[in-house]
Design a protein around this motif. Structure first.
Motif, PDB file in Angstrom:
ATOM      1  N   THR A  97      25.781  40.204  43.691  1.00 23.41           N
ATOM      2  CA  THR A  97      27.037  40.920  43.529  1.00 23.41           C
ATOM      3  C   THR A  97      27.078  42.046  44.550  1.00 23.41           C
ATOM      4  O   THR A  97      26.109  42.784  44.717  1.00 23.41           O
ATOM      5  CB  THR A  97      27.135  41.510  42.111  1.00 23.41           C
ATOM      6  OG1 THR A  97      27.113  40.436  41.183  1.00 23.41           O
ATOM      7  CG2 THR A  97      28.429  42.296  41.944  1.00 23.41           C
TER       8      THR A  97
ATOM      9  N   ALA B  71      37.568  46.005  40.354  1.00 19.04           N
ATOM     10  CA  ALA B  71      37.480  44.680  40.975  1.00 19.04           C
ATOM     11  C   ALA B  71      38.867  44.207  41.360  1.00 19.04           C
ATOM     12  O   ALA B  71      39.738  44.067  40.505  1.00 19.04           O
ATOM     13  CB  ALA B  71      36.817  43.696  40.013  1.00 19.04           C
ATOM     14  N   ARG B  73      41.179  41.466  44.248  1.00 18.46           N
ATOM     15  CA  ARG B  73      40.919  40.121  44.746  1.00 18.46           C
ATOM     16  C   ARG B  73      40.354  40.081  46.149  1.00 18.46           C
ATOM     17  O   ARG B  73      39.733  39.102  46.553  1.00 18.46           O
ATOM     18  CB  ARG B  73      42.164  39.234  44.636  1.00 18.46           C
ATOM     19  CG  ARG B  73      43.317  39.612  45.506  1.00 18.46           C
ATOM     20  CD  ARG B  73      44.480  38.625  45.323  1.00 18.46           C
ATOM     21  NE  ARG B  73      45.707  39.230  45.785  1.00 18.46           N
ATOM     22  CZ  ARG B  73      46.075  39.304  47.067  1.00 18.46           C
ATOM     23  NH1 ARG B  73      45.306  38.783  47.996  1.00 18.46           N
ATOM     24  NH2 ARG B  73      47.193  39.898  47.414  1.00 18.46           N
ATOM     25  N   THR B 103      36.944  39.933  43.857  1.00 17.56           N
ATOM     26  CA  THR B 103      36.869  38.776  42.963  1.00 17.56           C
ATOM     27  C   THR B 103      37.180  37.471  43.681  1.00 17.56           C
ATOM     28  O   THR B 103      37.027  36.401  43.096  1.00 17.56           O
ATOM     29  CB  THR B 103      37.910  38.893  41.828  1.00 17.56           C
ATOM     30  OG1 THR B 103      39.223  38.800  42.420  1.00 17.56           O
ATOM     31  CG2 THR B 103      37.786  40.198  41.082  1.00 17.56           C
ATOM     32  N   VAL B 109      34.121  34.161  39.463  1.00 13.69           N
ATOM     33  CA  VAL B 109      33.640  35.454  39.951  1.00 13.69           C
ATOM     34  C   VAL B 109      34.077  36.558  38.989  1.00 13.69           C
ATOM     35  O   VAL B 109      33.307  37.465  38.659  1.00 13.69           O
ATOM     36  CB  VAL B 109      34.178  35.735  41.378  1.00 13.69           C
ATOM     37  CG1 VAL B 109      33.751  37.117  41.849  1.00 13.69           C
ATOM     38  CG2 VAL B 109      33.696  34.674  42.357  1.00 13.69           C
ATOM     39  N   GLU B 110      35.302  36.470  38.499  1.00 14.09           N
ATOM     40  CA  GLU B 110      35.810  37.483  37.577  1.00 14.09           C
ATOM     41  C   GLU B 110      34.961  37.532  36.299  1.00 14.09           C
ATOM     42  O   GLU B 110      34.572  38.609  35.834  1.00 14.09           O
ATOM     43  CB  GLU B 110      37.277  37.192  37.246  1.00 14.09           C
ATOM     44  CG  GLU B 110      38.195  37.442  38.441  1.00 14.09           C
ATOM     45  CD  GLU B 110      39.549  36.724  38.376  1.00 14.09           C
ATOM     46  OE1 GLU B 110      40.347  36.887  39.297  1.00 14.09           O
ATOM     47  OE2 GLU B 110      39.797  35.980  37.401  1.00 14.09           O
ATOM     48  N   LEU B 113      31.508  38.971  37.154  1.00 14.58           N
ATOM     49  CA  LEU B 113      31.550  40.429  37.367  1.00 14.58           C
ATOM     50  C   LEU B 113      31.627  41.161  36.030  1.00 14.58           C
ATOM     51  O   LEU B 113      30.935  42.159  35.811  1.00 14.58           O
ATOM     52  CB  LEU B 113      32.747  40.817  38.245  1.00 14.58           C
ATOM     53  CG  LEU B 113      32.577  40.620  39.757  1.00 14.58           C
ATOM     54  CD1 LEU B 113      33.877  40.923  40.489  1.00 14.58           C
ATOM     55  CD2 LEU B 113      31.449  41.501  40.317  1.00 14.58           C
ATOM     56  N   MET B 127      40.539  46.236  36.876  1.00 12.32           N
ATOM     57  CA  MET B 127      40.461  45.008  37.653  1.00 12.32           C
ATOM     58  C   MET B 127      41.753  44.202  37.612  1.00 12.32           C
ATOM     59  O   MET B 127      42.622  44.428  36.774  1.00 12.32           O
ATOM     60  CB  MET B 127      39.299  44.135  37.160  1.00 12.32           C
ATOM     61  CG  MET B 127      39.505  43.494  35.805  1.00 12.32           C
ATOM     62  SD  MET B 127      37.992  42.611  35.199  1.00 12.32           S
ATOM     63  CE  MET B 127      37.760  41.331  36.444  1.00 12.32           C
TER      64      MET B 127
END
Lengths: 340, 340
Positions: A97, B71, B73, B103, B109-110, B113, B127
């Motif tokens: 990450t 977070a 994109r 992201t 990925v979201e 995270l 986010m």
């Protein structure tokens, strides 16, 4: 048999879930190779042992967090985006990450971030620092508990560094303007305590001296990288009795400020004043006239830095620290003409 | 008297350093109000008790990490920079470290995270998410262990949200182009599974229907936010037998792609084709002709989001979640004329 009072370890979790210790580690690190089934089994074991995922992770002596921190001076520097995106791409592919922080180019923030990163056990750090000659910053960088790569910095030789050859870039830009006949060439750079600005001032001076000339200190603005500053100082310079005939906006995020000031003063780029941008951008490329700019492969810079850091983090290399230097070249467009 | 086998706590450190427990906490959290002298005294106590700073911090049941994660994109979206910078400014003033992650607008990925942020005990998260109707994403957002604010998203009502009124913005842009006489108006947006693109398509349709017209689906491109995509699709659209007479590049980071395509096709903005940008930028403002654009106060959006999150993180509010909506307005410049 578990002794009373002993803390649960990753081994207990592995035994209970009937998987290998490495598998538990991969689950804790969110490794993509773990199947959903196995992930859930391990999660159940952690829960049934009455432990938070967190606590188990912390019980692992060698736990890697699989987090990389990148600290740059601001979030909106056009030049750093390709760099950051490419570095992130490489770390994401390696299952890390990637977290970005802003230092505001402020020593106290830089020191505090380094402490935070160590506390939160980030596996590796790539960052800029505001002053490469500051003893406290040098010590903090040299004593960092995790591998560290400096971005666009050169002087601290005990860590890996990646830097663009700004001296050569500034030399090329100034050579070009001198060859067109310009002598009063304004130079905008940031703080000379860091490699980019220091090197640009050197390259600018190199070009003058190679032409048998001395640069005029009154034409150099080396105070700030902000667009507001560039706007104000461009406006002021153009109101002098002997205004510059060319402006080398060497900082990579200063072009918009200079363009706004020239527009406000009713001056046409190319016709009334020549402009070279120290970094390329959509704005430089798509402006009318298109702006002559210095270019270097920022993605390549990000790739080098990420690869160097990854090699340290994974222990793939124990070679002495090195500095990778990325070449800079001048892209001639339509924004410069001989002075009138 | 310390019992054998008992772990050191923050109280032991405070006693040994002869300071209050709160002071130790402030040192561990890098609070700026701590004098150097006190900081060093506490550090010495930690060292002499044989404990790593890390371990002590973790022994604090209620330890806050004073870290906020944001977070989005991608790192290079012009529209998010003012947002991010303003949010960071507020958190920095409140002594929080602000970390930015990307992201890639990818659900996996979201989710990963969100897990990472919980594991590393980030105090709060702001986010975007790629799909506001995805059950797994909704669950992850609703079950997040820390306060969470959604950025430019509206639908998940169980958390705080801040969003620009993109529907009204798209309506204004399309109304304006229709009023100039345009009918074949190309629309470029991203994925309609998220608020901004969905709302822009709605606003575009609202304007057509208010004029007694139906939008032509062949003029809508709602697939990607990339400049490469916009370049390719603009080129393709302009080669149709009935090309659009106007282009509404609604995604905030697509303008450069459209401009490149028009330049390559030898088409002049304003004269040959009208262009409205869905977000304002240096490029839109400083282009020749300057590009008509939608504007909203991104810093205000960042301020609202940061304040809402800070209120949750510090426990200052326990009010039900709310959505703050930021107005969008059209800035008319020189890039649109009646169709020829």
């Amino acid at each position: 048999m578990r002794k009373a009072g002993r803390e649960f370890t990753i081994r207990d979790v592995a035994r209970s879930a009937e998987v290998a210790v490495g598998t538990v580690s991969r689950v804790l690190n969110d490794h993509p190779s773990v199947t959903r089934d196995v992930r859930e089994r391990v999660q159940r074991a952690i829960t049934s042992l009455g432990y938070e995922r967190n606590a188990v992770a912390q019980s692992m002596r060698s736990a890697r967090t699989h987090m990389i921190a990148c600290a740059i001076r601001d979030f909106d520097i056009p030049g750093y985006v390709s760099y950051v995106k490419e570095a992130e791409r490489i770390f994401r592919a390696a299952d890390y990450t990637f977290l970005l922080a802003s230092t505001a180019n402020d020593k106290a923030v830089e020191l505090s971030l380094l402490r935070k990163f160590a506390q939160r056990r980030v596996d590796g750090v790539m960052m800029t620092i505001s002053d490469e000659s500051d003893p406290e910053l040098i010590a903090a960088v040299e004593q960092a508990k995790m591998p560290l790569v400096l971005i666009d910095r050169e002087m601290i030789q005990s860590v890996d560094r990646v830097a663009a050859d700004h001296r050569s870039g500034a030399r090329q830009a100034t050579d070009y303007l001198l060859s067109l006949g310009h002598r009063r060439i304004a130079l905008f750079v940031g703080d000379p305590h860091a490699h980019p600005s220091r090197s640009r001032i050197e390259g600018y001076g190199d070009a003058f001296r190679a032409a048998g000339l001395e640069p005029d200190p009154a034409m150099i603005r080396d105070h700030s990288l902000s667009n507001e500053f560039t706007f104000r100082e461009t406006s002021a310079l153009m109101q002098r009795p002997d205004p510059p005939t060319a402006i080398f906006v060497a900082g990579i995020d200063m072009l918009a400020g200079a363009m706004r000031a020239l527009k406000a003063a009713g001056l046409a780029i190319g016709r009334d004043v020549s402009v070279v941008s120290g970094g390329d951008s959509d704005l430089a490329e798509l402006s009318t006239p298109a702006i002559t700019a210095l270019q270097w492969d920022r993605a390549q810079m990000g790739r080098h830095a990420a690869q160097m850091l990854l090699d340290r983090v994974t222990g793939r290399t124990t070679e002495p620290p090195r500095c990778v230097r990325v070449p800079v070249s001048l892209v001639v467009r339509e924004s410069c003409r001989p002075p009138q």
